[in-house]
Design a protein around this motif. Structure first.
Motif, short mmCIF file in Angstrom:
data_model
loop_
_atom_site.label_atom_id
_atom_site.label_comp_id
_atom_site.label_asym_id
_atom_site.label_seq_id
_atom_site.Cartn_x
_atom_site.Cartn_y
_atom_site.Cartn_z
N TRP A 373 47.30 31.29 35.40
CA TRP A 373 46.36 31.05 36.50
C TRP A 373 44.96 31.58 36.19
O TRP A 373 44.05 31.42 37.00
N GLN A 374 44.81 32.25 35.05
CA GLN A 374 43.49 32.74 34.59
C GLN A 374 42.82 33.64 35.63
O GLN A 374 41.62 33.56 35.87
N PHE A 375 43.63 34.52 36.24
CA PHE A 375 43.10 35.41 37.27
C PHE A 375 41.95 36.27 36.76
O PHE A 375 40.93 36.43 37.45
N ALA A 376 42.10 36.83 35.57
CA ALA A 376 41.07 37.74 35.06
C ALA A 376 39.74 37.03 34.89
O ALA A 376 38.68 37.58 35.24
N LYS A 377 39.78 35.82 34.39
CA LYS A 377 38.54 35.07 34.20
C LYS A 377 37.91 34.69 35.54
O LYS A 377 36.69 34.78 35.72
N VAL A 378 38.74 34.27 36.48
CA VAL A 378 38.21 33.89 37.80
C VAL A 378 37.59 35.11 38.49
O VAL A 378 36.54 35.01 39.13
N LEU A 379 38.23 36.28 38.34
CA LEU A 379 37.66 37.51 38.89
C LEU A 379 36.33 37.83 38.24
O LEU A 379 35.33 38.13 38.92
N GLU A 380 36.30 37.75 36.91
CA GLU A 380 35.07 38.04 36.17
C GLU A 380 33.94 37.09 36.56
O GLU A 380 32.77 37.50 36.67
N ASP A 381 34.30 35.83 36.83
CA ASP A 381 33.28 34.83 37.15
C ASP A 381 32.90 34.81 38.63
O ASP A 381 32.03 34.03 39.04
N GLY A 382 33.55 35.64 39.43
CA GLY A 382 33.16 35.76 40.83
C GLY A 382 33.92 34.91 41.82
O GLY A 382 33.48 34.74 42.95
N GLY A 383 35.10 34.39 41.41
CA GLY A 383 35.88 33.57 42.32
C GLY A 383 36.92 34.34 43.10
O GLY A 383 37.60 33.78 43.95
N ILE A 384 37.06 35.63 42.80
CA ILE A 384 38.03 36.50 43.48
C ILE A 384 37.34 37.83 43.80
O ILE A 384 36.55 38.34 43.00
N TRP A 385 37.64 38.35 44.99
CA TRP A 385 37.19 39.71 45.33
C TRP A 385 38.33 40.69 45.09
O TRP A 385 39.50 40.39 45.34
N LYS A 386 37.99 41.88 44.62
CA LYS A 386 38.97 42.94 44.40
C LYS A 386 38.51 44.20 45.11
O LYS A 386 37.31 44.55 45.07
N ALA A 387 39.44 44.89 45.78
CA ALA A 387 39.07 46.12 46.49
C ALA A 387 40.28 47.04 46.58
O ALA A 387 41.43 46.60 46.62
N ASP A 388 40.00 48.35 46.60
CA ASP A 388 41.06 49.34 46.73
C ASP A 388 41.48 49.56 48.17
O ASP A 388 42.55 50.10 48.43
N THR A 389 40.62 49.18 49.10
CA THR A 389 40.94 49.34 50.52
C THR A 389 40.71 48.04 51.27
O THR A 389 39.93 47.18 50.84
N VAL A 390 41.37 47.93 52.40
CA VAL A 390 41.21 46.74 53.24
C VAL A 390 39.79 46.66 53.78
O VAL A 390 39.21 45.57 53.84
N GLU A 391 39.23 47.80 54.13
CA GLU A 391 37.86 47.81 54.67
C GLU A 391 36.86 47.29 53.64
O GLU A 391 35.96 46.49 53.97
N GLU A 392 37.03 47.72 52.41
CA GLU A 392 36.13 47.26 51.35
C GLU A 392 36.30 45.76 51.11
O GLU A 392 35.32 45.03 50.91
N LEU A 393 37.55 45.30 51.15
CA LEU A 393 37.82 43.88 50.94
C LEU A 393 37.18 43.04 52.04
O LEU A 393 36.60 41.98 51.77
N GLY A 394 37.27 43.51 53.27
CA GLY A 394 36.65 42.80 54.38
C GLY A 394 35.14 42.75 54.25
O GLY A 394 34.51 41.73 54.52
N LYS A 395 34.56 43.86 53.81
CA LYS A 395 33.10 43.91 53.65
C LYS A 395 32.63 42.96 52.55
O LYS A 395 31.61 42.28 52.70
N LEU A 396 33.37 42.88 51.46
CA LEU A 396 32.99 42.00 50.35
C LEU A 396 33.12 40.52 50.73
O LEU A 396 32.27 39.70 50.36
N SER A 397 34.17 40.18 51.47
CA SER A 397 34.50 38.78 51.70
C SER A 397 33.98 38.21 53.01
O SER A 397 33.85 36.99 53.16
N GLY A 398 33.73 39.06 53.98
CA GLY A 398 33.37 38.58 55.31
C GLY A 398 34.58 38.26 56.17
O GLY A 398 34.45 37.87 57.32
#
Length: 509
Positions: A373-398
């Motif tokens: 699924w090429q997750f690492a590349k999609v993350l590197e290219d900005g197609g996936i958000w990564k966060a250690d907390t739910v709050e951070e994930l919500g802030k990044l993604s909206g």
């Protein structure tokens, strides 16, 4: 192999019967003299997608002279854009991977009938705006789809014999055979070589304009139009229509799809990523000579795609990895395992959801299918958000962090007691999520194929609208054929079956 004797005999029949006895109904009705054939063959295949190439490859190995024409400038059809995942049952690859229980053809057929895949025998018809669910009127002849199911082991052998590598089968989805990225394009090249080695011809940028019949109504060739706008008449003992669906035929879409016609098209991204020439040529040609059509009102094939420019991965990951789909509120809205990618798309369409997000964790991101699924590349290219907390994930993604937190807590609570309280998931991929969390950019439902087309019998001979009898000399396969689904397994199976039917018939003559 009966190659040489069959070829010499059939070419002789073609030369005598077609050139001397030709009387196309259209020309006779207009009082015009019938044309002389510019080219002759045993089998003419209209369409160089996977169904057409499969039939052509098999017939070429039988020693028959094959001509393949296609209006496009390339071969392989839409399959070369696909992820190359093929539904299969009871294959050599199941034995290779030690998956032998519950994967027989009968097991597959039972699940298909129950609608447990995204293409059940019973198809949706769009008589109400609330119809985006898999239920409705069954196909006219489920026996055609059954014939495809019984052909699945042969499909696997065909892929193997033509150089396709099958990756390890996911035990969580044992009916899905994954192939490496680009495998369908390589298969198309391999089949082209097989056709050319057998002295067959492949004519690109050549579009079929008219089916030609003799006075008895037997189809004996086509009038085609070349890129130079020149008519070319090709005679054949059998003609196979493998021209794909009608997604870009506005008249057919308005007439048959109604509710679905307004949905956005796409594949790689919303509004694009697939060719725009799905004009239902074979369907129109067959209808003009009285062929029956089937299942034209059924739901188109849906996928999910992001906005143009957004790095993306396939939602087929729902078949192999633990993931959940949420909306902007952070809440799930569907049973992801049962719906799969197409059902998730339909749920978004039905519920009016403005963008869906895939939620997963490190175990999936770094799991056994990560490279596929090429997750690492999609993350590197900005197609996936990564966060250690739910709050951070919500802030990044909206996406609403409160909704995400409630969703993750409910999943983890349900996983601990072994029951999905929200949608009743019971598959082996339903488990708890652990930080860090990953969330895709938003995806939307897009249609990329039509279901429905020419009606055939289990031998893939085309049937008349008037009395359901066979139109002699005419076959239909792949997405042009309304009696099957447009999944790769049925595309290959239809090509194999039609080729076997044609070869057997020509041996008898």
């Amino acid at each position: 192999m009966k190659s040489n004797s069959i070829q010499r005999r059939n070419l002789l029949l073609t030369a005598t019967a077609l050139t001397a006895g030709f009387s196309a109904k259209g020309f006779a009705a207009e009082g015009k003299a019938p044309p002389q054939f510019d080219r002759q063959c045993d089998v003419l295949i209209v369409g160089a997608g996977m169904a057409g190439l499969t039939a052509a490859g098999v017939l070429s190995k039988e020693g028959l002279r094959v001509i393949v024409i296609d209006k496009r400038s390339w071969i392989g059809g839409d399959a070369i854009y696909s992820t190359g995942v093929v539904f299969e049952a009871q294959t050599r690859f199941h034995e290779r991977d030690g998956i032998t229980e519950g994967v027989s053809v009968e097991d597959y057929w039972k699940r298909l009938n129950q609608g447990l895949f995204d293409e059940p025998v019973s198809k949706v018809r769009d008589n109400l705006p609330v119809s985006p669910s898999y239920s409705g009127i069954a196909k006219h002849d489920p026996g055609v789809l059954r014939a495809c199911a019984e052909k699945l082991p042969a499909v696997a052998d065909f892929l193997f014999e033509n150089g396709v590598t099958v990756l390890p089968i996911p035990k969580a989805a044992p009916f899905l055979l994954p192939t490496p990225k680009g495998s369908m394009g390589e298969l198309a090249k391999h089949l082209r070589e097989a056709i050319e080695e057998a002295e067959g011809s492949l004519l690109l940028q050549t579009a079929a304009e008219e089916l030609l019949q003799d006075e008895a109504g037997t189809v004996i060739g086509v009038r085609a139009r070349t890129r130079g706008n020149r008519d070319v008449f090709i005679g054949a003992q059998s003609v196979v229509l493998a021209t794909g669906g009608f997604l870009n035929n506005e008249d057919l879409m308005r007439r048959y799809k109604r509710y679905w016609a307004a949905a956005p098209k796409g594949f790689s991204f919303v509004g694009g990523g697939i060719p725009t020439d799905h004009t239902g040529d074979g369907i129109e040609l067959a209808r003009k000579i009285g062929a029956a059509l089937e299942d034209m009102e059924s739901v188109p094939k849906f996928y999910t795609a992001p906005q143009k420019g957004t790095p993306a991965f396939s939602w087929l990951m729902l078949d192999t990895d633990t993931a959940y789909v949420v909306d902007k509120s952070g809440r799930r809205f569907v049973n992801e395992a049962q719906a799969r990618y197409a059902g998730c798309a339909l749920a978004m369409l039905r519920l009016g959801i403005d963008g869906g997000f895939v939620l997963f964790d490190e175990a999936a991101f770094s799991g056994p299918h990560a490279a596929r699924w090429q997750f690492a590349k999609v993350l590197e290219d900005g197609g996936i958000w990564k966060a250690d907390t739910v709050e951070e994930l919500g802030k990044l993604s909206g996406v609403d962090a409160g909704g995400l937190r409630e969703t993750i807590e409910a999943i983890n609570r349900d996983a601990a007691r072994g029951a999905d309280s929200r949608f009743g998931r019971s598959d082996g991929r339903f488990r708890a999520l652990r930080a860090p969390y990953y969330l895709s950019k938003p995806y939307w439902p897009v249609m990329f194929k039509t279901e429905g087309g020419i009606e055939v019998n289990p031998r893939f001979e085309v049937l008349r609208h008037s009395d359901a009898t066979v139109i002699p000399g005419l076959y239909a396969v792949g997405a042009a054929c309304g009696s099957i689904s447009t999944r790769l397994c049925d595309v290959f199976a239809s090509g194999l079956t039609a080729a076997e039917s044609i070869a057997a018939k020509l041996r008898r003559h």
